[in-house]
Design a protein around this motif. Structure first.
Motif, PDB file in Angstrom:
ATOM      1  N   ASN A 218       0.831  -1.203   0.000  1.00 32.63           N
ATOM      2  CA  ASN A 218       0.000   0.000   0.000  1.00 32.63           C
ATOM      3  C   ASN A 218       0.863   1.250   0.000  1.00 32.63           C
ATOM      4  O   ASN A 218       2.089   1.167   0.025  1.00 32.63           O
ATOM      5  N   PHE A 219       0.195   2.398   0.019  1.00 31.74           N
ATOM      6  CA  PHE A 219       0.854   3.665  -0.288  1.00 31.74           C
ATOM      7  C   PHE A 219       1.749   4.203   0.830  1.00 31.74           C
ATOM      8  O   PHE A 219       2.565   5.084   0.609  1.00 31.74           O
ATOM      9  N   SER A 220       1.589   3.731   2.055  1.00 36.31           N
ATOM     10  CA  SER A 220       2.167   4.460   3.203  1.00 36.31           C
ATOM     11  C   SER A 220       3.685   4.544   3.137  1.00 36.31           C
ATOM     12  O   SER A 220       4.376   3.539   2.971  1.00 36.31           O
ATOM     13  N   ALA A 221       4.197   5.774   3.321  1.00 34.89           N
ATOM     14  CA  ALA A 221       5.649   5.994   3.322  1.00 34.89           C
ATOM     15  C   ALA A 221       6.194   5.989   4.744  1.00 34.89           C
ATOM     16  O   ALA A 221       7.398   6.020   4.955  1.00 34.89           O
ATOM     17  N   GLY A 222       5.292   6.020   5.731  1.00 37.21           N
ATOM     18  CA  GLY A 222       5.742   6.052   7.129  1.00 37.21           C
ATOM     19  C   GLY A 222       5.961   7.463   7.653  1.00 37.21           C
ATOM     20  O   GLY A 222       6.594   7.649   8.690  1.00 37.21           O
ATOM     21  N   THR A 223       5.382   8.448   6.985  1.00 38.34           N
ATOM     22  CA  THR A 223       5.553   9.839   7.437  1.00 38.34           C
ATOM     23  C   THR A 223       4.901  10.056   8.800  1.00 38.34           C
ATOM     24  O   THR A 223       5.522  10.619   9.712  1.00 38.34           O
ATOM     25  N   ARG A 224       3.655   9.608   8.931  1.00 34.15           N
ATOM     26  CA  ARG A 224       2.937   9.800  10.189  1.00 34.15           C
ATOM     27  C   ARG A 224       3.709   9.159  11.348  1.00 34.15           C
ATOM     28  O   ARG A 224       3.904   9.778  12.395  1.00 34.15           O
ATOM     29  N   GLY A 225       4.121   7.919  11.158  1.00 34.04           N
ATOM     30  CA  GLY A 225       4.784   7.198  12.237  1.00 34.04           C
ATOM     31  C   GLY A 225       6.116   7.831  12.603  1.00 34.04           C
ATOM     32  O   GLY A 225       6.402   8.074  13.785  1.00 34.04           O
TER      33      GLY A 225
ATOM     34  N   LEU B 117      -0.925   3.082  16.808  1.00 34.61           N
ATOM     35  CA  LEU B 117      -0.917   2.164  15.664  1.00 34.61           C
ATOM     36  C   LEU B 117      -1.159   2.915  14.354  1.00 34.61           C
ATOM     37  O   LEU B 117      -2.282   2.959  13.844  1.00 34.61           O
ATOM     38  N   ALA B 118      -0.104   3.496  13.829  1.00 29.95           N
ATOM     39  CA  ALA B 118      -0.232   4.316  12.614  1.00 29.95           C
ATOM     40  C   ALA B 118       0.091   3.529  11.342  1.00 29.95           C
ATOM     41  O   ALA B 118      -0.093   4.043  10.237  1.00 29.95           O
ATOM     42  N   ALA B 119       0.565   2.291  11.491  1.00 29.90           N
ATOM     43  CA  ALA B 119       0.905   1.512  10.288  1.00 29.90           C
ATOM     44  C   ALA B 119      -0.356   1.244   9.466  1.00 29.90           C
ATOM     45  O   ALA B 119      -1.450   1.124  10.018  1.00 29.90           O
ATOM     46  N   ALA B 120      -0.181   1.163   8.162  1.00 36.26           N
ATOM     47  CA  ALA B 120      -1.294   0.810   7.268  1.00 36.26           C
ATOM     48  C   ALA B 120      -1.231  -0.701   7.075  1.00 36.26           C
ATOM     49  O   ALA B 120      -0.475  -1.199   6.236  1.00 36.26           O
ATOM     50  N   VAL B 121      -2.002  -1.409   7.892  1.00 37.80           N
ATOM     51  CA  VAL B 121      -1.920  -2.873   7.910  1.00 37.80           C
ATOM     52  C   VAL B 121      -2.951  -3.445   6.951  1.00 37.80           C
ATOM     53  O   VAL B 121      -4.133  -3.069   7.006  1.00 37.80           O
TER      54      VAL B 121
ATOM     55  N   SER C   1      -5.644   3.817  17.827  1.00 35.50           N
ATOM     56  CA  SER C   1      -5.544   3.306  16.457  1.00 35.50           C
ATOM     57  C   SER C   1      -5.898   4.423  15.482  1.00 35.50           C
ATOM     58  O   SER C   1      -6.528   5.415  15.862  1.00 35.50           O
ATOM     59  N   PHE C   2      -5.494   4.248  14.237  1.00 37.16           N
ATOM     60  CA  PHE C   2      -5.837   5.194  13.169  1.00 37.16           C
ATOM     61  C   PHE C   2      -6.860   4.552  12.243  1.00 37.16           C
ATOM     62  O   PHE C   2      -6.869   3.339  12.063  1.00 37.16           O
ATOM     63  N   LYS C   3      -7.665   5.391  11.659  1.00 42.73           N
ATOM     64  CA  LYS C   3      -8.628   4.918  10.659  1.00 42.73           C
ATOM     65  C   LYS C   3      -8.455   5.800   9.429  1.00 42.73           C
ATOM     66  O   LYS C   3      -8.586   7.024   9.503  1.00 42.73           O
ATOM     67  N   LEU C   4      -8.134   5.178   8.329  1.00 44.69           N
ATOM     68  CA  LEU C   4      -7.954   5.919   7.076  1.00 44.69           C
ATOM     69  C   LEU C   4      -9.169   5.728   6.186  1.00 44.69           C
ATOM     70  O   LEU C   4      -9.627   4.607   5.986  1.00 44.69           O
ATOM     71  N   GLU C   5      -9.686   6.828   5.655  1.00 45.94           N
ATOM     72  CA  GLU C   5     -10.776   6.743   4.687  1.00 45.94           C
ATOM     73  C   GLU C   5     -10.487   7.704   3.527  1.00 45.94           C
ATOM     74  O   GLU C   5      -9.681   8.628   3.651  1.00 45.94           O
TER      75      GLU C   5
ATOM     76  N   GLY D 198      -9.157   9.472  13.163  1.00 51.24           N
ATOM     77  CA  GLY D 198      -9.604   9.341  11.776  1.00 51.24           C
ATOM     78  C   GLY D 198      -8.852  10.323  10.898  1.00 51.24           C
ATOM     79  O   GLY D 198      -8.610  11.470  11.297  1.00 51.24           O
ATOM     80  N   ASN D 199      -8.458   9.842   9.720  1.00 50.99           N
ATOM     81  CA  ASN D 199      -7.827  10.773   8.764  1.00 50.99           C
ATOM     82  C   ASN D 199      -8.196  10.406   7.338  1.00 50.99           C
ATOM     83  O   ASN D 199      -8.441   9.254   7.021  1.00 50.99           O
ATOM     84  N   LYS D 200      -8.278  11.463   6.485  1.00 50.45           N
ATOM     85  CA  LYS D 200      -8.575  11.235   5.079  1.00 50.45           C
ATOM     86  C   LYS D 200      -7.268  11.253   4.302  1.00 50.45           C
ATOM     87  O   LYS D 200      -6.340  12.005   4.631  1.00 50.45           O
TER      88      LYS D 200
ATOM     89  N   THR E  28      -6.056  14.744   3.024  1.00 55.65           N
ATOM     90  CA  THR E  28      -5.895  15.873   3.950  1.00 55.65           C
ATOM     91  C   THR E  28      -5.203  15.470   5.250  1.00 55.65           C
ATOM     92  O   THR E  28      -5.225  16.215   6.222  1.00 55.65           O
ATOM     93  N   ARG E  29      -4.590  14.274   5.258  1.00 62.79           N
ATOM     94  CA  ARG E  29      -4.100  13.729   6.535  1.00 62.79           C
ATOM     95  C   ARG E  29      -2.995  14.550   7.175  1.00 62.79           C
ATOM     96  O   ARG E  29      -2.747  14.415   8.366  1.00 62.79           O
ATOM     97  N   LYS E  30      -2.317  15.380   6.388  1.00 66.34           N
ATOM     98  CA  LYS E  30      -1.265  16.209   6.989  1.00 66.34           C
ATOM     99  C   LYS E  30      -1.822  17.508   7.570  1.00 66.34           C
ATOM    100  O   LYS E  30      -1.098  18.260   8.201  1.00 66.34           O
TER     101      LYS E  30
HETATM  102  O1  PAZ Z   1       2.586   6.843   6.198  1.00 63.53           O
HETATM  103  P1  PAZ Z   1       1.784   8.030   5.795  1.00 63.53           P
HETATM  104  O2  PAZ Z   1       2.081   9.210   6.652  1.00 63.53           O
HETATM  105  O3  PAZ Z   1       1.858   8.295   4.333  1.00 63.53           O
HETATM  106  O4  PAZ Z   1       0.231   7.641   6.063  1.00 63.53           O
HETATM  107  C1  PAZ Z   1      -0.247   7.537   7.372  1.00 63.53           C
HETATM  108  C2  PAZ Z   1      -1.524   6.708   7.442  1.00 63.53           C
HETATM  109  C3  PAZ Z   1      -2.605   7.358   6.603  1.00 63.53           C
HETATM  110  C4  PAZ Z   1      -1.249   5.302   6.928  1.00 63.53           C
HETATM  111  C5  PAZ Z   1      -1.978   6.652   8.934  1.00 63.53           C
HETATM  112  O5  PAZ Z   1      -2.257   7.926   9.396  1.00 63.53           O
HETATM  113  C6  PAZ Z   1      -3.197   5.760   9.117  1.00 63.53           C
HETATM  114  O6  PAZ Z   1      -4.312   6.162   8.959  1.00 63.53           O
HETATM  115  N1  PAZ Z   1      -2.982   4.479   9.439  1.00 63.53           N
HETATM  116  C7  PAZ Z   1      -4.014   3.476   9.623  1.00 63.53           C
HETATM  117  C8  PAZ Z   1      -4.570   3.057   8.303  1.00 63.53           C
HETATM  118  C9  PAZ Z   1      -5.745   2.104   8.461  1.00 63.53           C
HETATM  119  O7  PAZ Z   1      -5.455   0.927   8.718  1.00 63.53           O
HETATM  120  O8  PAZ Z   1      -6.920   2.514   8.349  1.00 63.53           O
END
Ligand code: PAZ
Length: 369
Positions: A74-81, A189-193, A262-266, A290-292, A295-297
């Motif tokens: 998936n797309f995550s670069a690990g910036t958030r973590g 838990l910021a990883a995108a699992v 935990s994080f929730k990405l939508e 929650g983050n979109k 706009t997550r940054k």
């Molecule tokens: O690594 P990144 O900064 O590009 O993205 C961070 C993120 C969006 C993966 C994180 O904030 C997040 O929402 N993690 C949980 C994803 C999920 O399992 O819903």
């Protein structure tokens, strides 16, 4: 509408799925070594009375073959973590940084990404030496001194994973090691699992052949399922199993006394609050952020067990690097740019304060017993 017994049955199934998972999916070869490193690290900080945060970061892969040539990612670069880990360290935590191998790391992240190549910060000084460009000296000196301090105090432990299987084994192993910390342990838990995976028993050994002339014959006995990734005519068919709900096990069994976030990405704005609240109620932990995607940054939604929902936003006027006082900047317009303030510098102190309140509550509950 699910019934009470339906819920109980669902709970039980989830737990069984997760327990089965570790019986049927192989333990990573270097797990014991990583857990030993973590144990030593945790013991040291527990002795000093320090809080320990486990920060997970980056994406997990789902291999399609045992000898892996192809995998889903998936797309995550690990910036958030990586960014959050720095702010936890700044707030006095020791940090176990469970990250996808080669994703961004605390401190080096400032100079390691393709948009931030360290060579662009360097120059020749005319006397044959390579030095940091004058305009970057101040910022680099600051990053360097924070990095050196963390090294000196041994407050950062880096543990890499690649696959979702490695991630799950590590998360469980680390949670067990963190139990003696009690309320001073925190999971972020910021990883995108990945939600889906190929279970070991449905994984092919060798590279899947695309040419029909080399397709393996299915040869499966009655009732046996096909390999999760296989060719049918000229098409690659991928049929993944759901990853068991590990968050439930973390909250109830592996880390019952820790603070869990935990994080929730939508991507659909209409789903964000609903899904975040759903996750919080389903797993009964402390906070869902929650983050979109786009706009997550700039903004995140804090959803808490007391029914609260609160947006945390980069202040107007700091939403775009290099533009000050542009208070009307639409968040969506800024998508491709970087905010002037890292939102994690707001998120993490908020969490540290919530953690303090929880520790105090747990401690006063203990003394009242
Ligand atoms: O690594 P990144 O900064 O590009 O993205 C961070 C993120 C969006 C993966 C994180 O904030 C997040 O929402 N993690 C949980 C994803 C999920 O399992 O819903």
């Amino acid at each position: 509408m699910p019934t009470a017994s339906g819920h109980a049955h669902g709970e039980l199934r989830r737990e069984t799925d997760m327990l089965d998972y570790f019986d049927t999916n192989p333990k990573p070869a270097n797990l014991d070594r990583q857990i030993t490193l973590a144990r030593t690290f945790i013991e040291q900080h527990a002795k000093d009375g320090r809080r320990v945060a486990l920060v997970t970061s980056g994406g997990t892969t789902v291999p399609l073959e045992n000898q892996t040539v192809r995998f889903i990612d998936n797309f995550s670069a690990g910036t958030r973590g990586a960014t959050s880990a720095e702010y936890f360290l700044q707030a006095g935590y020791a940090v176990i940084f469970l990250h996808r191998q080669f994703s961004l790391l605390p401190y080096s992240r400032h100079y390691s990404h393709s948009t931030n190549c360290f060579l662009d910060f360097m120059t020749h000084n005319g006397a044959g030496a390579v030095v940091v460009e004058h305009e970057y000296q101040h910022q680099m000196a600051e990053v360097l001194s924070r990095y050196r301090e963390v090294k000196r105090n041994n407050t950062l432990l880096l543990l890499p994973f690649v696959t979702v299987n490695e991630y799950l084994w590590l998360l469980r192993g680390l949670a067990m090691q963190m139990q003696p910390l009690g309320a001073k342990g925190l999971f972020y838990l910021a990883a995108a699992v990945s939600d889906f995976f190929v279970p070991a028993e449905r994984m092919v050994e060798h590279k899947i052949q695309s040419s029909e002339d080399f397709h393996e014959k299915a040869g499966h006995g009655d009732g046996e399922r096909q390999p999760a990734a296989h060719m049918e005519d000229k098409r690659l068919v991928i049929d993944l199993d759901p990853v068991p709900k590990f968050l439930k096990m973390l909250v109830d069994r592996w880390a019952p006394r820790s603070m869990i976030i935990s994080f929730k990405l939508e991507t659909d704005p209409a789903m964000l609050a609903v899904k975040s609240r759903y996750a919080l109620e389903k797993y009964s932990h402390h906070l869902v952020i929650g983050n979109k995607l786009n706009t997550r940054k700039w903004e995140v939604l804090f959803v808490t067990a007391d029914g609260g929902e609160r947006w945390i936003r980069v202040p107007a006027g700091r939403r775009t690097k290099g533009i000050t006082g542009a208070s009307g900047d639409a968040v969506e317009d800024a998508e491709q740019r970087e905010p002037a303030v890292e939102i994690e510098s707001i998120i993490v102190p908020e969490i540290a304060a919530m953690h303090t309140a929880l520790i105090n509550k747990w401690e006063s509950d203990e003394t009242r017993k």
